[in-house]
Write an enzyme that holds these catalytic residues in place. Structure first.
Site, PDB file in Angstrom:
ATOM      1  CG  LEU A  61       8.894  -2.511  -1.329  1.00 57.47           C
ATOM      2  CD1 LEU A  61      10.111  -1.674  -0.984  1.00 57.47           C
ATOM      3  CD2 LEU A  61       9.019  -3.135  -2.718  1.00 57.47           C
ATOM      4  NE  ARG A 103      15.036  -4.370  12.114  1.00 57.43           N
ATOM      5  CZ  ARG A 103      14.986  -3.244  11.408  1.00 57.43           C
ATOM      6  NH1 ARG A 103      15.295  -2.095  11.968  1.00 57.43           N
ATOM      7  NH2 ARG A 103      14.588  -3.255  10.141  1.00 57.43           N
TER       8      ARG A 103
HETATM    9  C1  UD1 Z   1      12.925   1.513   5.425  1.00 56.73           C
HETATM   10  C2  UD1 Z   1      13.526   2.737   4.715  1.00 56.73           C
HETATM   11  C3  UD1 Z   1      13.612   3.874   5.710  1.00 56.73           C
HETATM   12  C4  UD1 Z   1      12.232   4.180   6.278  1.00 56.73           C
HETATM   13  C5  UD1 Z   1      11.591   2.932   6.859  1.00 56.73           C
HETATM   14  C6  UD1 Z   1      10.127   3.210   7.164  1.00 56.73           C
HETATM   15  C7  UD1 Z   1      15.090   1.978   3.004  1.00 56.73           C
HETATM   16  C8  UD1 Z   1      16.518   1.756   2.663  1.00 56.73           C
HETATM   17  N1  UD1 Z   1      14.842   2.409   4.249  1.00 56.73           N
HETATM   18  O1  UD1 Z   1      13.807   1.147   6.458  1.00 56.73           O
HETATM   19  O2  UD1 Z   1      14.130   5.034   5.086  1.00 56.73           O
HETATM   20  O3  UD1 Z   1      12.325   5.184   7.269  1.00 56.73           O
HETATM   21  O4  UD1 Z   1      11.613   1.835   5.915  1.00 56.73           O
HETATM   22  O5  UD1 Z   1       9.534   2.183   7.898  1.00 56.73           O
HETATM   23  O6  UD1 Z   1      14.269   1.797   2.153  1.00 56.73           O
HETATM   24  N2  UD1 Z   1      12.058  -5.454   2.043  1.00 56.73           N
HETATM   25  C9  UD1 Z   1      12.071  -6.296   0.936  1.00 56.73           C
HETATM   26  N3  UD1 Z   1      13.272  -6.735   0.473  1.00 56.73           N
HETATM   27  C10 UD1 Z   1      14.454  -6.384   1.029  1.00 56.73           C
HETATM   28  C11 UD1 Z   1      14.432  -5.525   2.155  1.00 56.73           C
HETATM   29  C12 UD1 Z   1      13.220  -5.062   2.631  1.00 56.73           C
HETATM   30  O7  UD1 Z   1      11.038  -6.635   0.378  1.00 56.73           O
HETATM   31  O8  UD1 Z   1      15.496  -6.828   0.523  1.00 56.73           O
HETATM   32  C13 UD1 Z   1      10.737  -5.007   2.548  1.00 56.73           C
HETATM   33  C14 UD1 Z   1      10.490  -5.490   3.948  1.00 56.73           C
HETATM   34  O9  UD1 Z   1       9.780  -6.716   3.916  1.00 56.73           O
HETATM   35  C15 UD1 Z   1       9.660  -4.356   4.546  1.00 56.73           C
HETATM   36  C16 UD1 Z   1      10.076  -3.134   3.769  1.00 56.73           C
HETATM   37  O10 UD1 Z   1      10.738  -3.604   2.614  1.00 56.73           O
HETATM   38  O11 UD1 Z   1       8.272  -4.553   4.370  1.00 56.73           O
HETATM   39  C17 UD1 Z   1      11.002  -2.241   4.564  1.00 56.73           C
HETATM   40  O12 UD1 Z   1      12.149  -2.965   4.916  1.00 56.73           O
HETATM   41  P1  UD1 Z   1      12.849  -2.794   6.332  1.00 56.73           P
HETATM   42  O13 UD1 Z   1      14.036  -3.682   6.388  1.00 56.73           O
HETATM   43  O14 UD1 Z   1      11.866  -2.877   7.417  1.00 56.73           O
HETATM   44  O15 UD1 Z   1      13.371  -1.287   6.166  1.00 56.73           O
HETATM   45  P2  UD1 Z   1      13.676  -0.240   7.304  1.00 56.73           P
HETATM   46  O16 UD1 Z   1      15.013  -0.527   7.887  1.00 56.73           O
HETATM   47  O17 UD1 Z   1      12.547  -0.157   8.247  1.00 56.73           O
HETATM   48 CA    CA Z   2      10.615  -1.236   8.492  1.00 56.65          CA
END
Ligand code: UD1
Ligand code: CA
Length: 469
Positions: A10, A17
């Site tokens: 993903l 941030r």
């Molecule tokens: C996420 C997890 C959390 C975990 C953490 C670990 C969820 C809801 N939460 O939180 O439980 O502890 O990662 O680091 O899954 N992304 C997309 N599309 C979106 C949103 C995010 O592709 O719509 C991708 C981002 O680019 C990223 C990854 O997913 O690479 C994680 O997204 P991020 O927003 O960083 O999630 P966290 O809040 O860190």
């Molecule tokens: Ca993250």
């Protein structure tokens, strides 16, 4: 063809941030984008074929795709509605796989190793469960999803923003890496809803659904919790950099490289260093650099994409795309630019710059010189202040200096030009024509001495003063 394991990474988020125009997953640690670390870990064993890796891009997706290349498969998430929604975008490609396992990873967890991912898969298979969550017990769980466990193991994952005070105390966190039974994953994805504090489709809700449906789900706890680090801001970026840097240096130290000051030494992931080489403080080795055995590098030296043979001494210098033979001494304050090739036992000294030039065995460019687009033979001495005038305003021209030639200090060699073997050039010459082997070339104004000049000057001055009074 039946496939066994497919991975989804993903990487659609902007990374709010990070406060950056650049997509988060392209920020670098140890000289490589965050997501490339994840992709390397995957390909180390768990999913060797890049065609079985699906990357979900979104914000600046074209840039991410251009940076990673066409070996992988891509899907686009147009609106960033959460990690579950991101995974949903991969569904059409996942349809090509029947049964088997799906690894899901975030593009912002660069410290996970290939070894960990393989162990995660092994446990997943041997336990015969439908999902395995990679977790870590961390000193400060702030910002991570918490692993809520009951009598029979994991029950759900609660995000920081949705967590009750008691849940916030949990120190076992979700790393964002999972192993799913592919069939079960496909079924579960369609059930996600955005009913939570962030109004997002949480991938983590899948775990809750599986547990509620009595499907077997397990966690796999990381041995080294630091591998779990997800990069959300630049403080974490620096922490990951420091962690990875020490890990790389440790590997070299255990293989026989002395690192005097590991806190101030930077070695890239792909750099190779021979035994008994010593790295002094302030050394930066980057890219595809290879350093031989028994070298002394630094202090304060940056070497990029270069090859250095055994027994070289390089101090306070910058080398980029250069090749250095055995027993050379370089610096302090040398600059070796792309296309520089030094044979064995060459000396390049202070404030000397060499570009796109081959320097023969035992030759010396000890100080204050520029050698560009040249071929210098063996045992040549290039005096201080020598310049190859390689650029005529339109073209770059070549200078060729034969074996054993002696170039006097402050010589200008106006290229294209050839200096024969064993020729001598008088200091201060501006040489514009070829010099035959063994000849002496002197190309400067003839010296003239005017006898008693200073005495006459004094008298002239005195006479002028008297006239003035
Ligand atoms: C996420 C997890 C959390 C975990 C953490 C670990 C969820 C809801 N939460 O939180 O439980 O502890 O990662 O680091 O899954 N992304 C997309 N599309 C979106 C949103 C995010 O592709 O719509 C991708 C981002 O680019 C990223 C990854 O997913 O690479 C994680 O997204 P991020 O927003 O960083 O999630 P966290 O809040 O860190
Ligand atoms: Ca993250």
């Amino acid at each position: 063809m039946p496939h066994n394991t497919v991975a989804v990474v993903l990487a659609a988020g902007l990374g709010t941030r990070m406060k950056s125009r650049k997509p988060k997953v392209l920020h670098e640690v140890a000289g490589k984008p965050l997501i490339e670390h994840v992709l390397s870990a995957l390909q180390e064993g768990a999913v060797p074929n890049p065609q079985d890796i699906i990357i979900v891009t979104g914000y600046e997706g074209d840039k991410v795709q251009a940076a990673l290349g066409e070996a992988y498969r891509y899907v686009r998430q147009e609106k960033m509605l959460g990690t579950g929604h991101a995974l949903l975008q991969a569904l059409p490609l996942l349809a090509e796989y029947q049964g088997g396992t799906c690894l899901v990873l975030c593009g912002d967890t660069p410290l996970l190793t290939g070894d960990t991912l393989q162990k995660l898969m092994e446990q997943h298979h041997s336990a015969k469960v439908k999902a395995t969550v990679l977790t870590a017990r961390v000193p400060d769980p702030t910002g991570y999803g918490r692993i809520v466990k009951g009598k029979r193991g994991i029950e759900k994952i609660v995000e920081e923003k949705d967590a009750l005070p008691a849940e916030k105390q949990i120190r076992e966190i979700n790393t964002g890496a999972y192993c799913f039974d592919l069939t079960v994953l496909k079924q579960g994805l369609s059930r996600l809803t955005p009913a939570n504090a962030q109004g997002e489709y949480y991938l983590t809700d899948l775990i809750k659904y599986l547990v509620e449906g009595q499907e077997p789900v397990e966690t796999f706890l990381l041995e080294d919790y630091q591998e779990a680090m997800g990069i959300n801001n630049r403080v974490q970026l620096a922490e990951a950099e420091a962690y990875l840097r020490q890990k790389i240096l440790r590997k070299h130290m255990l293989q026989g490289v002395t690192v005097l000051d590991p806190l101030h030494t930077y070695v890239g992931l792909d750099v190779r260093i021979g035994m008994d080489t010593v790295l002094y403080p302030g050394v930066i080795l980057e890219g595809e650099t290879v350093i031989g055995e028994d070298c002394a590098i630094g202090p304060y030296t940056r070497i990029v994409d270069s090859r250095i043979a055994d027994h070289c001494w390089i101090s306070q210098s910058y080398l980029i795309q250069a090749k250095v033979g055995k027993n050379c001494t370089i610096g302090p304050y040398s600059y070796l630019r792309p296309g520089t090739e030094l044979d064995e036992e060459v000396k390049v000294g202070d404030f000397a710059e060499v570009k796109n030039s081959v320097i023969g065995r035992g030759s010396k460019i000890p100080h204050l010189s520029y050698v560009g687009d040249s071929v210098v033979g063996s045992q040549v001495n290039i005096g201080a202040g020598t310049i190859t005038c390689n650029y005529d305003g339109e073209r770059k021209n070549r200078t060729i200096i034969g074996d054993g030639a002696f170039v006097g200090s402050n010589t200008n060699l106006v290229a294209p030009i050839k200096v024969g073997d064993g020729a001598y050039i008088g200091a201060g010459s501006t040489v514009t024509r070829d010099i035959p082997a063994g000849a002496l070339a002197v190309a400067r104004g003839e010296q003239r001495n005017i006898e008693n000049w200073s005495e006459k000057k004094k008298q002239r001055k005195k006479a002028e003063e008297e006239k003035g009074n």
